[in-house]
Design a protein around this motif. Structure first.
Motif, PDB file in Angstrom:
ATOM      1  N   ALA A   1      37.389  47.738  35.893  1.00 32.78           N
ATOM      2  CA  ALA A   1      37.035  47.035  37.131  1.00 32.78           C
ATOM      3  C   ALA A   1      35.811  46.148  36.920  1.00 32.78           C
ATOM      4  CB  ALA A   1      36.787  48.032  38.252  1.00 32.78           C
ATOM      5  N   GLU A   2      34.809  46.672  36.218  1.00 31.31           N
ATOM      6  CA  GLU A   2      33.609  45.871  35.957  1.00 31.31           C
ATOM      7  C   GLU A   2      33.924  44.662  35.084  1.00 31.31           C
ATOM      8  OE1 GLU A   2      29.733  48.647  35.838  1.00 31.31           O
ATOM      9  OE2 GLU A   2      31.353  49.314  34.507  1.00 31.31           O
ATOM     10  N   ILE A   3      34.760  44.853  34.094  1.00 28.29           N
ATOM     11  CA  ILE A   3      35.131  43.745  33.203  1.00 28.29           C
ATOM     12  C   ILE A   3      35.886  42.669  33.981  1.00 28.29           C
ATOM     13  CG2 ILE A   3      36.576  43.100  31.233  1.00 28.29           C
ATOM     14  CD1 ILE A   3      35.823  45.889  30.036  1.00 28.29           C
ATOM     15  N   ILE A   4      36.838  43.085  34.805  1.00 27.39           N
ATOM     16  CA  ILE A   4      37.606  42.113  35.604  1.00 27.39           C
ATOM     17  C   ILE A   4      36.680  41.379  36.563  1.00 27.39           C
ATOM     18  CG2 ILE A   4      39.401  41.877  37.386  1.00 27.39           C
ATOM     19  CD1 ILE A   4      40.520  42.317  34.567  1.00 27.39           C
ATOM     20  N   LEU A   5      35.777  42.102  37.200  1.00 26.49           N
ATOM     21  CA  LEU A   5      34.843  41.450  38.130  1.00 26.49           C
ATOM     22  C   LEU A   5      33.927  40.479  37.399  1.00 26.49           C
ATOM     23  CD1 LEU A   5      33.862  41.080  40.985  1.00 26.49           C
ATOM     24  CD2 LEU A   5      32.479  43.156  40.731  1.00 26.49           C
ATOM     25  N   TRP A   6      33.405  40.872  36.252  1.00 27.02           N
ATOM     26  CA  TRP A   6      32.578  39.955  35.449  1.00 27.02           C
ATOM     27  C   TRP A   6      33.370  38.703  35.077  1.00 27.02           C
ATOM     28  CZ3 TRP A   6      27.704  39.042  34.464  1.00 27.02           C
ATOM     29  CH2 TRP A   6      26.766  40.073  34.559  1.00 27.02           C
ATOM     30  N   LEU A   7      34.610  38.884  34.604  1.00 29.33           N
ATOM     31  CA  LEU A   7      35.442  37.741  34.217  1.00 29.33           C
ATOM     32  C   LEU A   7      35.748  36.847  35.414  1.00 29.33           C
ATOM     33  CD1 LEU A   7      37.903  39.427  31.705  1.00 29.33           C
ATOM     34  CD2 LEU A   7      36.053  37.812  31.170  1.00 29.33           C
TER      35      LEU A   7
ATOM     36  N   THR B   1      44.380  32.843  38.145  1.00 27.47           N
ATOM     37  CA  THR B   1      45.456  33.466  38.908  1.00 27.47           C
ATOM     38  C   THR B   1      45.639  34.919  38.491  1.00 27.47           C
ATOM     39  OG1 THR B   1      46.524  31.306  39.148  1.00 27.47           O
ATOM     40  CG2 THR B   1      47.883  33.254  39.560  1.00 27.47           C
ATOM     41  N   LEU B   2      45.650  35.184  37.191  1.00 29.25           N
ATOM     42  CA  LEU B   2      45.793  36.565  36.706  1.00 29.25           C
ATOM     43  C   LEU B   2      44.588  37.423  37.091  1.00 29.25           C
ATOM     44  CD1 LEU B   2      47.354  35.895  33.199  1.00 29.25           C
ATOM     45  CD2 LEU B   2      48.507  36.732  35.269  1.00 29.25           C
ATOM     46  N   LEU B   3      43.390  36.869  36.966  1.00 25.67           N
ATOM     47  CA  LEU B   3      42.189  37.611  37.366  1.00 25.67           C
ATOM     48  C   LEU B   3      42.201  37.919  38.862  1.00 25.67           C
ATOM     49  CD1 LEU B   3      39.429  35.786  35.296  1.00 25.67           C
ATOM     50  CD2 LEU B   3      40.091  38.196  35.095  1.00 25.67           C
ATOM     51  N   THR B   4      42.724  37.004  39.644  1.00 29.16           N
ATOM     52  CA  THR B   4      42.801  37.218  41.089  1.00 29.16           C
ATOM     53  C   THR B   4      43.753  38.364  41.411  1.00 29.16           C
ATOM     54  OG1 THR B   4      42.320  34.894  41.488  1.00 29.16           O
ATOM     55  CG2 THR B   4      43.310  36.119  43.307  1.00 29.16           C
ATOM     56  N   LEU B   5      44.918  38.362  40.770  1.00 27.65           N
ATOM     57  CA  LEU B   5      45.878  39.448  41.005  1.00 27.65           C
ATOM     58  C   LEU B   5      45.286  40.796  40.594  1.00 27.65           C
ATOM     59  CD1 LEU B   5      49.152  37.691  39.802  1.00 27.65           C
ATOM     60  CD2 LEU B   5      48.420  38.137  42.167  1.00 27.65           C
ATOM     61  N   ALA B   6      44.646  40.839  39.438  1.00 27.99           N
ATOM     62  CA  ALA B   6      44.009  42.082  38.988  1.00 27.99           C
ATOM     63  C   ALA B   6      42.878  42.481  39.940  1.00 27.99           C
ATOM     64  CB  ALA B   6      43.474  41.912  37.563  1.00 27.99           C
ATOM     65  N   SER B   7      42.130  41.506  40.422  1.00 29.98           N
ATOM     66  CA  SER B   7      41.019  41.794  41.337  1.00 29.98           C
ATOM     67  C   SER B   7      41.504  42.340  42.666  1.00 29.98           C
ATOM     68  CB  SER B   7      40.191  40.526  41.576  1.00 29.98           C
ATOM     69  OG  SER B   7      39.435  40.213  40.446  1.00 29.98           O
ATOM     70  N   VAL B   8      42.588  41.801  43.196  1.00 31.30           N
ATOM     71  CA  VAL B   8      43.126  42.334  44.452  1.00 31.30           C
ATOM     72  C   VAL B   8      43.497  43.806  44.254  1.00 31.30           C
ATOM     73  CG1 VAL B   8      45.068  42.220  46.060  1.00 31.30           C
ATOM     74  CG2 VAL B   8      43.927  40.118  45.358  1.00 31.30           C
TER      75      VAL B   8
ATOM     76  N   ALA C   1      36.096  37.723  48.394  1.00 27.07           N
ATOM     77  CA  ALA C   1      36.170  36.781  47.266  1.00 27.07           C
ATOM     78  C   ALA C   1      37.611  36.531  46.864  1.00 27.07           C
ATOM     79  CB  ALA C   1      35.371  37.323  46.073  1.00 27.07           C
ATOM     80  N   THR C   2      38.384  37.604  46.712  1.00 22.71           N
ATOM     81  CA  THR C   2      39.774  37.417  46.274  1.00 22.71           C
ATOM     82  C   THR C   2      40.608  36.733  47.341  1.00 22.71           C
ATOM     83  OG1 THR C   2      40.340  39.680  46.938  1.00 22.71           O
ATOM     84  CG2 THR C   2      39.758  39.333  44.629  1.00 22.71           C
ATOM     85  N   SER C   3      40.304  36.959  48.613  1.00 23.88           N
ATOM     86  CA  SER C   3      41.028  36.263  49.692  1.00 23.88           C
ATOM     87  C   SER C   3      40.811  34.759  49.594  1.00 23.88           C
ATOM     88  CB  SER C   3      40.569  36.762  51.064  1.00 23.88           C
ATOM     89  OG  SER C   3      40.859  38.121  51.215  1.00 23.88           O
ATOM     90  N   MET C   4      39.576  34.372  49.311  1.00 25.61           N
ATOM     91  CA  MET C   4      39.282  32.945  49.166  1.00 25.61           C
ATOM     92  C   MET C   4      39.996  32.353  47.951  1.00 25.61           C
ATOM     93  SD  MET C   4      35.271  32.959  50.124  1.00 25.61           S
ATOM     94  CE  MET C   4      34.854  31.917  51.479  1.00 25.61           C
TER      95      MET C   4
ATOM     96  N   VAL D   1      36.302  27.837  46.377  1.00 24.15           N
ATOM     97  CA  VAL D   1      35.889  28.367  45.073  1.00 24.15           C
ATOM     98  C   VAL D   1      34.405  28.745  45.102  1.00 24.15           C
ATOM     99  CG1 VAL D   1      35.620  27.825  42.612  1.00 24.15           C
ATOM    100  CG2 VAL D   1      37.712  27.180  43.801  1.00 24.15           C
ATOM    101  N   ALA D   2      33.576  27.926  45.713  1.00 24.59           N
ATOM    102  CA  ALA D   2      32.142  28.250  45.808  1.00 24.59           C
ATOM    103  C   ALA D   2      31.940  29.529  46.620  1.00 24.59           C
ATOM    104  CB  ALA D   2      31.369  27.097  46.433  1.00 24.59           C
ATOM    105  N   GLY D   3      32.626  29.635  47.743  1.00 24.82           N
ATOM    106  CA  GLY D   3      32.522  30.838  48.562  1.00 24.82           C
ATOM    107  C   GLY D   3      32.984  32.078  47.811  1.00 24.82           C
ATOM    108  N   ALA D   4      34.095  31.944  47.099  1.00 24.50           N
ATOM    109  CA  ALA D   4      34.615  33.064  46.310  1.00 24.50           C
ATOM    110  C   ALA D   4      33.636  33.439  45.205  1.00 24.50           C
ATOM    111  CB  ALA D   4      35.976  32.702  45.719  1.00 24.50           C
ATOM    112  N   TRP D   5      33.037  32.437  44.593  1.00 26.61           N
ATOM    113  CA  TRP D   5      32.067  32.690  43.520  1.00 26.61           C
ATOM    114  C   TRP D   5      30.869  33.475  44.058  1.00 26.61           C
ATOM    115  CZ3 TRP D   5      28.216  28.712  41.286  1.00 26.61           C
ATOM    116  CH2 TRP D   5      27.640  29.204  40.091  1.00 26.61           C
ATOM    117  N   PHE D   6      30.318  33.009  45.183  1.00 25.87           N
ATOM    118  CA  PHE D   6      29.154  33.695  45.759  1.00 25.87           C
ATOM    119  C   PHE D   6      29.508  35.111  46.222  1.00 25.87           C
ATOM    120  CE2 PHE D   6      27.669  29.202  46.595  1.00 25.87           C
ATOM    121  CZ  PHE D   6      26.804  29.196  45.519  1.00 25.87           C
ATOM    122  N   CYS D   7      30.688  35.288  46.817  1.00 28.70           N
ATOM    123  CA  CYS D   7      31.108  36.630  47.244  1.00 28.70           C
ATOM    124  C   CYS D   7      31.350  37.541  46.046  1.00 28.70           C
ATOM    125  CB  CYS D   7      32.363  36.538  48.109  1.00 28.70           C
ATOM    126  SG  CYS D   7      32.054  35.820  49.734  1.00 28.70           S
ATOM    127  N   SER D   8      31.907  36.990  44.973  1.00 31.82           N
ATOM    128  CA  SER D   8      32.138  37.812  43.780  1.00 31.82           C
ATOM    129  C   SER D   8      30.806  38.182  43.115  1.00 31.82           C
ATOM    130  CB  SER D   8      33.075  37.114  42.795  1.00 31.82           C
ATOM    131  OG  SER D   8      32.486  35.946  42.252  1.00 31.82           O
TER     132      SER D   8
END
Length: 161
Positions: free
Chosen positions: A9-15, A70-77, A94-97, A143-150
């Motif tokens: 989870a940490e690796i996916i979130l970092w990526l 796209t793959l990181l988003t699916l894994a993040s959800v 973040a993933t919703s955005m 993308v900016a909103g998702a970046w800040f939320c992530s």
């Protein structure tokens, strides 16, 4: 000694954080530096040959966002739904955005640019390119909103560890 072992989870979130930062910066660069070579909004001209020559969709975006984001988003959800507390909230926002960005990208931005790359210099092509450019601001905000939320989610992840 600090434990440097990261969970999946940490690796996916970092990526996700890294990819969103790159996507945001590259999107702004494309909009401010590259797009004006394709679209002369003052003179009302569309230069499809320049867009085809740059071919940023295949030369850059496919390797940064089309596939990886796209793959990181699916894994993040998947992983965010299993998280708890503020981490879950920030990660899901973040993933919703990003999901909204991905839907817009695949349904509008990619097909429109593919048509524009084959379009002759005409008022219709210019109008379509100007609409694409204006709507691109929404994509930058997502993308900016998702970046800040992530980043906020990452902070909560690190606080838990």
């Amino acid at each position: 000694m600090m434990n440097m072992k990261l969970s999946a989870a940490e690796i996916i979130l970092w990526l996700l954080v890294l990819n969103l930062g790159i996507s945001f910066g590259a999107g702004l660069y494309e909009h401010r530096i590259v797009l004006p070579r394709w679209l002369d909004a003052q003179g009302m001209h569309w230069f499809a040959e320049e867009a085809r020559r740059d071919n940023v969709g295949l030369r850059f975006w496919a390797f940064v966002s089309t596939g990886p984001l796209t793959l990181l988003t699916l894994a993040s959800v998947f992983l965010a739904l299993r998280a708890s507390g503020p981490l879950r909230v920030w990660w899901l926002v973040a993933t919703s955005m990003v999901v909204a960005d991905r839907l817009l990208t695949f349904s509008y931005f990619i097909p429109t640019m593919m048509r524009l790359m084959q379009a002759p210099d005409s008022s219709e092509a210019v109008a379509s390119a100007m609409s694409w450019s204006r709507l691109n601001h929404l994509r930058h905000l997502l993308v900016a909103g998702a970046w800040f939320c992530s980043l906020q989610a990452l902070m909560w992840q690190r606080a838990r560890a």
